[in-house]
Write a protein that holds these residues in place. Sequence first.
Motif, mmCIF file in Angstrom:
data_model
loop_
_atom_site.group_PDB
_atom_site.id
_atom_site.type_symbol
_atom_site.label_atom_id
_atom_site.label_comp_id
_atom_site.label_asym_id
_atom_site.label_seq_id
_atom_site.Cartn_x
_atom_site.Cartn_y
_atom_site.Cartn_z
ATOM 1 N N PHE A 42 -57.786 13.384 20.457
ATOM 2 C CA PHE A 42 -56.859 13.550 19.340
ATOM 3 C C PHE A 42 -55.884 12.377 19.250
ATOM 4 O O PHE A 42 -55.552 11.909 18.151
ATOM 5 N N ALA A 43 -55.438 11.897 20.397
ATOM 6 C CA ALA A 43 -54.443 10.825 20.402
ATOM 7 C C ALA A 43 -54.931 9.590 19.660
ATOM 8 O O ALA A 43 -54.158 8.911 18.973
ATOM 9 N N SER A 44 -56.224 9.284 19.784
ATOM 10 C CA SER A 44 -56.771 8.126 19.078
ATOM 11 C C SER A 44 -57.270 8.485 17.684
ATOM 12 O O SER A 44 -57.125 7.707 16.744
ATOM 13 N N ASN B 227 -52.690 4.137 15.904
ATOM 14 C CA ASN B 227 -51.656 3.112 16.062
ATOM 15 C C ASN B 227 -50.334 3.479 15.399
ATOM 16 O O ASN B 227 -49.388 2.686 15.425
ATOM 17 N N ALA B 228 -50.256 4.679 14.815
ATOM 18 C CA ALA B 228 -48.946 5.147 14.359
ATOM 19 C C ALA B 228 -48.021 5.327 15.555
ATOM 20 O O ALA B 228 -46.802 5.199 15.436
ATOM 21 N N LEU C 213 -51.778 7.850 23.241
ATOM 22 C CA LEU C 213 -52.967 7.779 24.096
ATOM 23 C C LEU C 213 -52.569 7.659 25.560
ATOM 24 O O LEU C 213 -53.212 8.243 26.436
ATOM 25 N N VAL C 214 -51.495 6.930 25.817
ATOM 26 C CA VAL C 214 -50.998 6.803 27.193
ATOM 27 C C VAL C 214 -50.557 8.168 27.713
ATOM 28 O O VAL C 214 -50.882 8.562 28.837
ATOM 29 N N ILE C 215 -49.820 8.903 26.893
ATOM 30 C CA ILE C 215 -49.346 10.230 27.292
ATOM 31 C C ILE C 215 -50.519 11.179 27.521
ATOM 32 O O ILE C 215 -50.571 11.910 28.520
ATOM 33 N N SER D 19 -57.901 4.098 12.354
ATOM 34 C CA SER D 19 -58.856 3.516 13.304
ATOM 35 C C SER D 19 -60.164 4.290 13.289
ATOM 36 O O SER D 19 -61.256 3.707 13.277
ATOM 37 N N TYR D 20 -60.048 5.617 13.300
ATOM 38 C CA TYR D 20 -61.240 6.466 13.315
ATOM 39 C C TYR D 20 -62.030 6.323 12.016
ATOM 40 O O TYR D 20 -63.251 6.155 12.028
#
Length: 436
Positions: A307-309, A314-315, A320-322, A358-359
Motif C-alpha cells: 500500500f505504501a508504494s 512519492n506523495a 514505505l520506510v515506515i 508510480s503504480y
Amino acid sequence: MQAHDSTGDLFAVPRGSTPVGRVPLAERLRPRHFDDLVGQDDVVGPGRPLRQAIEEDRLSSVIFWGPPGCGKTTLAGLVAQYTKSQFVPFSAVTGGIPELREIIKAAEQRRATGRATTLFVDEIHRFNKAQQDAFLPHVERGTVVLIGATTENPSFELIAPLLSRSLVVVLQPLTGEALGSILERAIADSERGLGSLRLTIEPAARERLIAFGNGDARSLLTTLEFVAGQAPVSRDGTRTIDAELLDTALMAQSLRYDKSGEEHYNLVSAYIKSLRDSDPDGALYWLARMLEGGENPRFIARRMVIFASEDIGNADPQALVIANAVAQAVEFVGLPEAQINLAQGTTYLASRPKDNASYVGLQEARRDARQYGNLGVPLHLRNAVTSLMKDLGYGKGYRYVHDDPAASRDQGHLPDSLKGARYYRPRTPSSDKERG
C-alpha cells in the motif's frame, strides 16, 4: 511397486499394531495410491511429468513447497510406495545433524551394495543454512535422492546450492471442491473413515466445515473427527452434524474469520479501502477485526508495504520506510506486542497524502511494453563496450547530463515509436486530500 523398509515411517500404520480408531482420521485416510489423491492435478494429475517420474521410480531430488495440509507428506508417501530404493523419512523438527550423519553413513554402505536411498526431510526449512550444507556433497554424489517438504518460501529458507540441485514443486492450498471430495470420502469410508457412524452433514454445516478447513485437508479431517464425536446418536443409530452443533463444538467465534475464504478478503478489502480513503478510525477497526480473527500479522504487514508504494508513493516516500519498519518489527517482536507496531503503521499510512502515480505509470508502461514488443534501445542510450559496438554507433550522440544539464530535457529516453509518452503524472500538493 516394491515395499520399502524404513525406520520411523511417517506414512504407514503397521497393520495389527494400533487400533484404527486411535489413529487420527487424517492419517487413516492418507492416500495410498495416486487414484486416491484429490487436488494438485496441475502437478500430479494423470500424465503430468512429476507423477510419471514417481510412478516410474526415476525421481531426482525435489522440494515440495506449499501450505499445511496440501499434500506434501502424502506425495512423499507415494514416492515411498513406488520407489525400489530404501526410503528413509526424517523430520527436521525432531532430528539433527548427528542423526543425519548416521542416515548418510547407512546410505553410503547401501550404495556400495548397489542399492539407492531416498531421504525425505520433513520441514526442511527448520535446518539453518549451515546445517543444510551437510546435504550438498551427498546429493551431488548421488548418495541420496533428497525429497524436502517446507511451508516456507525456499528462496528465503533454503541455500542456493541446494535449490540449484533440486526441482522445486509448488503445491497450492486445496480448493473447496477438493476438500468437499475428501469430506465425502471420510463420511462414506467404513474401513478407514467414519462410515460406521452413519454420519450426515447438513449443507450449511458442510460448507462451513470446508471453509474452516481453509485449504488444509488435515485441518478439515481433524475438525470433522472432533465434531462427529460430539454428534448425538439418534434412535435409528445415525448422527447428524448441523450448524448449531458445529457452533457448539468449535465455539462459533472461531468460525467467524476464514483466513483464506470470503471473509478474509472482505476484511482486508475494507482495511485497504479505509487506508486509501485516509480514515484511520476505519482502518484501525478492520485491523482489530483481522487480529482478533487470528490473521497472520505478516500478511497484514505485507499489505502495508504494498500500500505504501501503490497508494501513497512519492506523495510521502517515508511511508514505505515506515511500512518496512513495521514489517521488520512484526518479525522481531511477534504477537501480541507487534499489534502496537501494526497500529502505528496503520494510522500513519491512513493519515498521509495519497498518490498512485508510480503504480499507474508502471501499469501503462507495461501495457505499451506488451503492445509494442521488443522495441530497440536507442543507439545513444547504449554502452559501447567493444570497438565493434562503437563502430555501429552505440553511444553516439549521448550527452552527459553532469556536463550538459540541458541533456536531461533534450535527449530522448524512449524508443522512437513511444516518443512523447508520459507515464509518471504525480499529483500536485493541492490535489492531495489528507485527514488529520
